[in-house]
Design a protein around this motif. Structure first.
Motif, PDB file in Angstrom:
ATOM      1  N   ALA A   9      33.950  95.912   4.773  1.00  0.00           N
ATOM      2  CA  ALA A   9      32.497  96.085   4.881  1.00  0.00           C
ATOM      3  C   ALA A   9      31.817  94.757   5.218  1.00  0.00           C
ATOM      4  O   ALA A   9      30.910  94.716   6.060  1.00  0.00           O
ATOM      5  CB  ALA A   9      31.938  96.663   3.576  1.00  0.00           C
ATOM      6  N   ARG A  10      32.273  93.675   4.588  1.00  0.00           N
ATOM      7  CA  ARG A  10      31.707  92.345   4.900  1.00  0.00           C
ATOM      8  C   ARG A  10      32.015  91.947   6.334  1.00  0.00           C
ATOM      9  O   ARG A  10      31.175  91.369   7.027  1.00  0.00           O
ATOM     10  CB  ARG A  10      32.240  91.298   3.925  1.00  0.00           C
ATOM     11  CG  ARG A  10      31.593  91.343   2.559  1.00  0.00           C
ATOM     12  CD  ARG A  10      31.885  90.094   1.720  1.00  0.00           C
ATOM     13  NE  ARG A  10      33.259  89.631   1.789  1.00  0.00           N
ATOM     14  CZ  ARG A  10      34.235  89.986   0.946  1.00  0.00           C
ATOM     15  NH1 ARG A  10      33.989  90.828  -0.028  1.00  0.00           N
ATOM     16  NH2 ARG A  10      35.455  89.489   1.083  1.00  0.00           N
ATOM     17  N   ALA A  11      33.230  92.245   6.792  1.00  0.00           N
ATOM     18  CA  ALA A  11      33.610  91.896   8.168  1.00  0.00           C
ATOM     19  C   ALA A  11      32.746  92.659   9.174  1.00  0.00           C
ATOM     20  O   ALA A  11      32.253  92.076  10.145  1.00  0.00           O
ATOM     21  CB  ALA A  11      35.087  92.184   8.395  1.00  0.00           C
ATOM     22  N   MET A  18      26.362  89.174  14.133  1.00  0.00           N
ATOM     23  CA  MET A  18      26.636  88.370  15.319  1.00  0.00           C
ATOM     24  C   MET A  18      26.120  89.076  16.571  1.00  0.00           C
ATOM     25  O   MET A  18      25.495  88.453  17.437  1.00  0.00           O
ATOM     26  CB  MET A  18      28.129  88.118  15.472  1.00  0.00           C
ATOM     27  CG  MET A  18      28.483  87.371  16.751  1.00  0.00           C
ATOM     28  SD  MET A  18      30.248  87.324  17.023  1.00  0.00           S
ATOM     29  CE  MET A  18      30.518  85.584  16.951  1.00  0.00           C
ATOM     30  N   ALA A  19      26.372  90.360  16.673  1.00  0.00           N
ATOM     31  CA  ALA A  19      25.931  91.112  17.850  1.00  0.00           C
ATOM     32  C   ALA A  19      24.409  91.089  17.973  1.00  0.00           C
ATOM     33  O   ALA A  19      23.872  90.900  19.063  1.00  0.00           O
ATOM     34  CB  ALA A  19      26.439  92.547  17.774  1.00  0.00           C
ATOM     35  N   PRO A  39      29.405 100.206  13.967  1.00  0.00           N
ATOM     36  CA  PRO A  39      30.137  99.054  13.433  1.00  0.00           C
ATOM     37  C   PRO A  39      31.383  98.715  14.249  1.00  0.00           C
ATOM     38  O   PRO A  39      31.709  97.537  14.433  1.00  0.00           O
ATOM     39  CB  PRO A  39      30.525  99.476  12.014  1.00  0.00           C
ATOM     40  CG  PRO A  39      29.661 100.639  11.696  1.00  0.00           C
ATOM     41  CD  PRO A  39      29.284 101.276  12.992  1.00  0.00           C
ATOM     42  N   HIS A  40      32.058  99.737  14.756  1.00  0.00           N
ATOM     43  CA  HIS A  40      33.279  99.511  15.529  1.00  0.00           C
ATOM     44  C   HIS A  40      32.962  98.836  16.868  1.00  0.00           C
ATOM     45  O   HIS A  40      33.668  97.914  17.290  1.00  0.00           O
ATOM     46  CB  HIS A  40      34.017 100.826  15.756  1.00  0.00           C
ATOM     47  CG  HIS A  40      34.253 101.586  14.492  1.00  0.00           C
ATOM     48  ND1 HIS A  40      35.036 101.106  13.466  1.00  0.00           N
ATOM     49  CD2 HIS A  40      33.777 102.778  14.079  1.00  0.00           C
ATOM     50  CE1 HIS A  40      35.047 101.982  12.481  1.00  0.00           C
ATOM     51  NE2 HIS A  40      34.286 103.000  12.828  1.00  0.00           N
ATOM     52  N   VAL A  44      34.116  95.062  18.298  1.00  0.00           N
ATOM     53  CA  VAL A  44      34.675  94.766  19.628  1.00  0.00           C
ATOM     54  C   VAL A  44      33.803  93.722  20.328  1.00  0.00           C
ATOM     55  O   VAL A  44      34.306  92.765  20.923  1.00  0.00           O
ATOM     56  CB  VAL A  44      34.803  96.046  20.480  1.00  0.00           C
ATOM     57  CG1 VAL A  44      35.154  95.724  21.918  1.00  0.00           C
ATOM     58  CG2 VAL A  44      35.826  96.994  19.862  1.00  0.00           C
ATOM     59  N   TYR A  45      32.495  93.899  20.241  1.00  0.00           N
ATOM     60  CA  TYR A  45      31.575  92.942  20.850  1.00  0.00           C
ATOM     61  C   TYR A  45      31.785  91.541  20.262  1.00  0.00           C
ATOM     62  O   TYR A  45      31.853  90.557  21.000  1.00  0.00           O
ATOM     63  CB  TYR A  45      30.119  93.382  20.644  1.00  0.00           C
ATOM     64  CG  TYR A  45      29.143  92.363  21.165  1.00  0.00           C
ATOM     65  CD1 TYR A  45      28.764  92.350  22.496  1.00  0.00           C
ATOM     66  CD2 TYR A  45      28.635  91.373  20.326  1.00  0.00           C
ATOM     67  CE1 TYR A  45      27.896  91.390  22.985  1.00  0.00           C
ATOM     68  CE2 TYR A  45      27.767  90.405  20.809  1.00  0.00           C
ATOM     69  CZ  TYR A  45      27.395  90.420  22.135  1.00  0.00           C
ATOM     70  OH  TYR A  45      26.547  89.460  22.615  1.00  0.00           O
TER      71      TYR A  45
END
Length: 90
Positions: A9-11, A18-19, A39-40, A44-45
């Protein structure tokens, strides 16, 4: 509350931050996706954004950039390998 384990969840939260911080159109485009996919796609972004930053920004020599990109790819492969071994039947 997230349905993911706390480290994951933190990741995902870091990737989404960041995105949003890196590119102004990402938050707008992400609204076109189903909420469960956001979130996925942010992950990737974030991976691709970091790779692009390594490749394009700063004044590092080309050899150092390639080395850092190789290390970044190895980290991805190592994470996938851990995921696969965790999912393997015991």
């Amino acid at each position: 509350m997230s349905h993911w384990p706390e480290p994951l969840a933190r990741a995902y939260a870091a990737c989404e931050a960041m995105a949003r911080a890196h590119y102004e159109n990402f938050p707008v485009a992400s609204r076109l996706l189903p909420a469960a996919m956001r979130p996925h796609v942010a992950a990737v972004y974030a991976y691709a954004r970091t790779a692009d930053d390594i490749a394009d920004e700063g004044s590092m020599p080309a050899e150092e950039r390639l080395s850092k990109l190789d290390a970044w790819q190895r980290r991805l492969h190592a994470a996938v390998a851990v995921e696969r071994s965790d999912a393997a039947p015991h």
